[in-house]
Scaffold this motif. Structure first.
Motif, PDB file in Angstrom:
ATOM      1  N   ARG A 144       1.252  -0.759   0.371  1.00  0.00           N
ATOM      2  CA  ARG A 144       0.462   0.228  -0.170  1.00  0.00           C
ATOM      3  C   ARG A 144       0.673   0.980  -0.001  1.00  0.00           C
ATOM      4  NH1 ARG A 144      -3.502  -2.952   3.478  1.00  0.00           N
ATOM      5  NH2 ARG A 144      -2.095  -2.104   5.430  1.00  0.00           N
ATOM      6  N   ALA A 145       2.034   1.262   0.870  1.00  0.00           N
ATOM      7  CA  ALA A 145       3.295   2.504   0.527  1.00  0.00           C
ATOM      8  C   ALA A 145       3.530   2.688  -0.585  1.00  0.00           C
ATOM      9  CB  ALA A 145       4.235   1.988   1.947  1.00  0.00           C
ATOM     10  N   LEU A 146       4.043   1.743  -1.302  1.00  0.00           N
ATOM     11  CA  LEU A 146       3.995   1.780  -2.574  1.00  0.00           C
ATOM     12  C   LEU A 146       3.407   2.263  -3.653  1.00  0.00           C
ATOM     13  CD1 LEU A 146       6.504  -1.796  -2.839  1.00  0.00           C
ATOM     14  CD2 LEU A 146       7.429   0.807  -2.393  1.00  0.00           C
ATOM     15  N   GLY A 147       2.416   2.434  -3.172  1.00  0.00           N
ATOM     16  CA  GLY A 147       1.116   3.219  -4.152  1.00  0.00           C
ATOM     17  C   GLY A 147       0.873   2.383  -5.281  1.00  0.00           C
ATOM     18  N   PRO A 148      -0.295   2.514  -6.427  1.00  0.00           N
ATOM     19  CA  PRO A 148      -1.344   1.667  -7.059  1.00  0.00           C
ATOM     20  C   PRO A 148       0.137   1.802  -8.480  1.00  0.00           C
ATOM     21  CG  PRO A 148      -2.100   4.192  -6.678  1.00  0.00           C
ATOM     22  CD  PRO A 148      -1.380   3.849  -5.817  1.00  0.00           C
ATOM     23  N   ARG A 149       0.125   2.691  -8.665  1.00  0.00           N
ATOM     24  CA  ARG A 149       1.127   2.190 -10.309  1.00  0.00           C
ATOM     25  C   ARG A 149       2.751   1.417  -9.759  1.00  0.00           C
ATOM     26  NH1 ARG A 149       3.734   8.618 -12.613  1.00  0.00           N
ATOM     27  NH2 ARG A 149       1.345   8.649 -12.408  1.00  0.00           N
ATOM     28  N   ALA A 150       3.617   1.755  -8.589  1.00  0.00           N
ATOM     29  CA  ALA A 150       3.874   0.649  -8.914  1.00  0.00           C
ATOM     30  C   ALA A 150       3.953  -0.479  -8.389  1.00  0.00           C
ATOM     31  CB  ALA A 150       4.441   1.189  -6.579  1.00  0.00           C
ATOM     32  N   VAL A 151       3.298  -1.089  -7.917  1.00  0.00           N
ATOM     33  CA  VAL A 151       2.034  -2.005  -7.611  1.00  0.00           C
ATOM     34  C   VAL A 151       1.637  -2.743  -8.991  1.00  0.00           C
ATOM     35  CG1 VAL A 151       0.279  -3.691  -6.900  1.00  0.00           C
ATOM     36  CG2 VAL A 151       1.284  -1.801  -5.526  1.00  0.00           C
ATOM     37  N   ALA A 152       1.174  -2.304 -10.197  1.00  0.00           N
ATOM     38  CA  ALA A 152       0.943  -2.145 -11.431  1.00  0.00           C
ATOM     39  C   ALA A 152       1.504  -2.220 -12.569  1.00  0.00           C
ATOM     40  CB  ALA A 152       0.091  -1.013 -12.033  1.00  0.00           C
ATOM     41  N   ARG A 153       2.918  -2.161 -11.703  1.00  0.00           N
ATOM     42  CA  ARG A 153       3.718  -2.403 -12.666  1.00  0.00           C
ATOM     43  C   ARG A 153       4.591  -3.542 -12.245  1.00  0.00           C
ATOM     44  NH1 ARG A 153       7.452   1.457 -15.185  1.00  0.00           N
ATOM     45  NH2 ARG A 153       6.526   3.654 -15.400  1.00  0.00           N
ATOM     46  N   ALA A 154       4.190  -4.643 -11.265  1.00  0.00           N
ATOM     47  CA  ALA A 154       4.795  -5.371 -10.894  1.00  0.00           C
ATOM     48  C   ALA A 154       4.573  -7.122 -11.284  1.00  0.00           C
ATOM     49  CB  ALA A 154       5.161  -5.752  -9.273  1.00  0.00           C
ATOM     50  N   PRO A 155       3.500  -7.589 -11.608  1.00  0.00           N
ATOM     51  CA  PRO A 155       3.171  -8.799 -12.434  1.00  0.00           C
ATOM     52  C   PRO A 155       3.723  -8.866 -13.391  1.00  0.00           C
ATOM     53  CG  PRO A 155       1.743  -7.420 -11.247  1.00  0.00           C
ATOM     54  CD  PRO A 155       2.471  -5.920 -11.093  1.00  0.00           C
ATOM     55  N   PRO A 156       3.500  -7.696 -14.361  1.00  0.00           N
ATOM     56  CA  PRO A 156       4.029  -8.859 -15.788  1.00  0.00           C
ATOM     57  C   PRO A 156       6.073  -9.326 -15.209  1.00  0.00           C
ATOM     58  CG  PRO A 156       2.692  -6.819 -15.920  1.00  0.00           C
ATOM     59  CD  PRO A 156       3.341  -6.889 -14.911  1.00  0.00           C
ATOM     60  N   ALA A 157       6.206  -8.365 -14.891  1.00  0.00           N
ATOM     61  CA  ALA A 157       7.811  -8.578 -14.853  1.00  0.00           C
ATOM     62  C   ALA A 157       8.294  -9.590 -13.662  1.00  0.00           C
ATOM     63  CB  ALA A 157       8.368  -7.518 -13.303  1.00  0.00           C
ATOM     64  N   ALA A 158       7.185 -10.013 -12.684  1.00  0.00           N
ATOM     65  CA  ALA A 158       7.358 -10.865 -11.892  1.00  0.00           C
ATOM     66  C   ALA A 158       6.575 -12.497 -12.492  1.00  0.00           C
ATOM     67  CB  ALA A 158       6.795 -10.904 -10.142  1.00  0.00           C
ATOM     68  N   LEU A 159       5.915 -11.909 -13.325  1.00  0.00           N
ATOM     69  CA  LEU A 159       5.390 -13.526 -13.724  1.00  0.00           C
ATOM     70  C   LEU A 159       6.860 -13.706 -15.214  1.00  0.00           C
ATOM     71  CD1 LEU A 159       1.536 -12.448 -13.962  1.00  0.00           C
ATOM     72  CD2 LEU A 159       2.693 -14.644 -12.373  1.00  0.00           C
ATOM     73  N   LEU A 160       6.790 -13.439 -15.463  1.00  0.00           N
ATOM     74  CA  LEU A 160       8.038 -13.195 -16.766  1.00  0.00           C
ATOM     75  C   LEU A 160       8.995 -14.049 -16.032  1.00  0.00           C
ATOM     76  CD1 LEU A 160       9.673 -12.666 -20.021  1.00  0.00           C
ATOM     77  CD2 LEU A 160      10.116 -11.158 -18.440  1.00  0.00           C
ATOM     78  N   GLY A 168      14.101 -23.112 -15.755  1.00  0.00           N
ATOM     79  CA  GLY A 168      15.718 -23.730 -15.663  1.00  0.00           C
ATOM     80  C   GLY A 168      16.913 -21.783 -16.984  1.00  0.00           C
ATOM     81  N   ARG A 169      15.967 -20.682 -16.930  1.00  0.00           N
ATOM     82  CA  ARG A 169      17.255 -20.006 -17.384  1.00  0.00           C
ATOM     83  C   ARG A 169      17.178 -18.689 -15.886  1.00  0.00           C
ATOM     84  NH1 ARG A 169      12.697 -17.947 -21.779  1.00  0.00           N
ATOM     85  NH2 ARG A 169      10.920 -18.289 -20.988  1.00  0.00           N
ATOM     86  N   SER A 170      18.205 -17.512 -16.802  1.00  0.00           N
ATOM     87  CA  SER A 170      18.085 -16.787 -16.087  1.00  0.00           C
ATOM     88  C   SER A 170      17.290 -15.329 -15.540  1.00  0.00           C
ATOM     89  CB  SER A 170      19.687 -15.888 -15.935  1.00  0.00           C
ATOM     90  OG  SER A 170      19.152 -15.249 -17.728  1.00  0.00           O
ATOM     91  N   PRO A 171      17.221 -15.715 -14.206  1.00  0.00           N
ATOM     92  CA  PRO A 171      16.770 -14.186 -13.686  1.00  0.00           C
ATOM     93  C   PRO A 171      16.318 -13.403 -14.951  1.00  0.00           C
ATOM     94  CG  PRO A 171      17.428 -14.556 -11.860  1.00  0.00           C
ATOM     95  CD  PRO A 171      18.593 -15.583 -13.438  1.00  0.00           C
ATOM     96  N   HIS A 172      15.332 -13.064 -14.725  1.00  0.00           N
ATOM     97  CA  HIS A 172      14.206 -11.668 -15.376  1.00  0.00           C
ATOM     98  C   HIS A 172      14.892 -10.276 -13.754  1.00  0.00           C
ATOM     99  CE1 HIS A 172      12.624  -8.083 -17.649  1.00  0.00           C
ATOM    100  NE2 HIS A 172      11.404  -8.058 -16.120  1.00  0.00           N
ATOM    101  N   LEU A 173      15.804  -9.727 -13.858  1.00  0.00           N
ATOM    102  CA  LEU A 173      16.509  -9.246 -13.362  1.00  0.00           C
ATOM    103  C   LEU A 173      15.739  -6.739 -13.151  1.00  0.00           C
ATOM    104  CD1 LEU A 173      20.256 -10.004 -12.716  1.00  0.00           C
ATOM    105  CD2 LEU A 173      19.142 -10.013 -11.498  1.00  0.00           C
ATOM    106  N   VAL A 174      15.249  -7.146 -11.758  1.00  0.00           N
ATOM    107  CA  VAL A 174      14.405  -5.208 -11.830  1.00  0.00           C
ATOM    108  C   VAL A 174      15.285  -4.749 -11.215  1.00  0.00           C
ATOM    109  CG1 VAL A 174      12.255  -6.302 -12.809  1.00  0.00           C
ATOM    110  CG2 VAL A 174      12.905  -5.626 -10.014  1.00  0.00           C
TER     111      VAL A 174
END
Length: 296
Positions: A144-160, A168-174
């Motif tokens: 909640r402290a991060l705010g809706p914009r930051a939260v909305a950006r998270a799922p695509p990168a996390a799922l990838l 077994g591939r290398s991580p997608h880093l953020v």
């Protein structure tokens, strides 16, 4: 006096420093220290460890697997369960050191590890005391402290990244820290500048973390286990903290049967340096002397 040592956790080498007091006078307590989200042992932990050693305690400061000077692949993988295992291995290492009283082990955590130490100590009643500063205690409150914009950006990168991990591939880093509005794990105002201010030139810290941890963070609520603690808890709160909300942390701390609270009118990273560092570390040393060192 500081020496380089190591221990094994999950089959991986974890790098550590062991500080010893100049005049131990018998078996001493040992403070076990691990850093917060993506950080390494180099980010101001020696400043705290030196003061604890001056007070008469041994100190073990370690890097998690996949980070800093420790081993493990893939790099920059923040696995909460693996970090809990690293804490247990570090505690076992401390208990096995010559000159250390195995019944007077103190856990010290900051930010993300401020939650880890509550979780781990709740499962280990032999731990003598817990010090938790500016702690991450409630993933929902942090999201909640991060705010809706930051939260909305998270799922695509996390799922990838999760998909890459399964194949077994290398991580997608953020980025671990980034300016507000950009993709990153810590993007509240001042987070990037505050973090970079505690990173010394010799640090191996990298501003990268595997994005899959974003799937776990909202559900990680280690503060809930404060009520299970059977040892004294010292918690320091930064009342202007926009990264790890102090209100949630204080509510959880008050459920601990034996707790002490220190409130500092500053932001999340301010107590690592300057006058606020002196205020904080002095209070932590006082707690150690009263609740642990005096019991030997």
């Amino acid at each position: 006096m500081r020496e380089e040592i190591s221990f094994t956790s999950g089959g991986t080498m974890c790098a550590a420093w062991l500080y010893r007091p100049e005049d131990p006078g018998g078996e001493t307590p040992c403070v076990v220290m691990g850093h917060g989200f993506s950080a390494t042992r180099h980010e101001r932990l020696p400043a705290f460890a030196g003061r604890f050693a001056e007070a008469g305690a041994a100190v073990l400061v370690f890097d998690y697997r996949y980070f800093g000077d420790s081993g493990g692949e893939p790099r920059q993988l923040l696995d909460i369960s693996a970090q809990h295992e690293d804490w247990r291995a570090a505690i076992a290492c401390a208990r096995g050191q010559a000159g250390v009283d195995p019944e007077r082990i103190v856990l010290w955590g900051s930010s993300f590890s401020g939650g880890h130490v509550i979780h781990v100590a709740a499962e280990d009643p032999r731990v003598a005391a817990v010090i938790s500063q500016m702690p991450f205690t409630d993933g929902l409150a942090t999201v909640r402290a991060l705010g809706p914009r930051a939260v909305a950006r998270a799922p695509p990168a996390a799922l990838l990244d999760a998909a890459r991990g399964l194949s077994g591939r290398s991580p997608h880093l953020v980025p671990a820290v980034a300016p507000p509005g950009q993709l990153g794990m810590m993007t509240t105002p001042g987070a990037e500048a505050g973090f970079r201010a505690i990173v010394p030139p010799e640090s191996p810290w990298r501003n990268e973390v595997a994005a899959r941890v974003m799937l776990r963070v909202p559900y990680y609520r280690p503060g809930r286990r404060a009520r299970e603690l059977r040892m004294p808890l010292f918690m320091a709160l930064a009342t202007e903290d926009t990264l790890t909300p102090p209100g949630a942390a204080e509510r959880w701390a008050r459920t601990a049967p034996d707790h002490e609270l220190l409130r500092l009118p500053v932001g999340h990273f301010d107590p690592y340096v300057g006058e606020r560092f002196e205020e904080l570390v002095s209070a932590e040393v006082d707690f150690l002397r009263r609740r642990v060192l005096a019991t030997g």
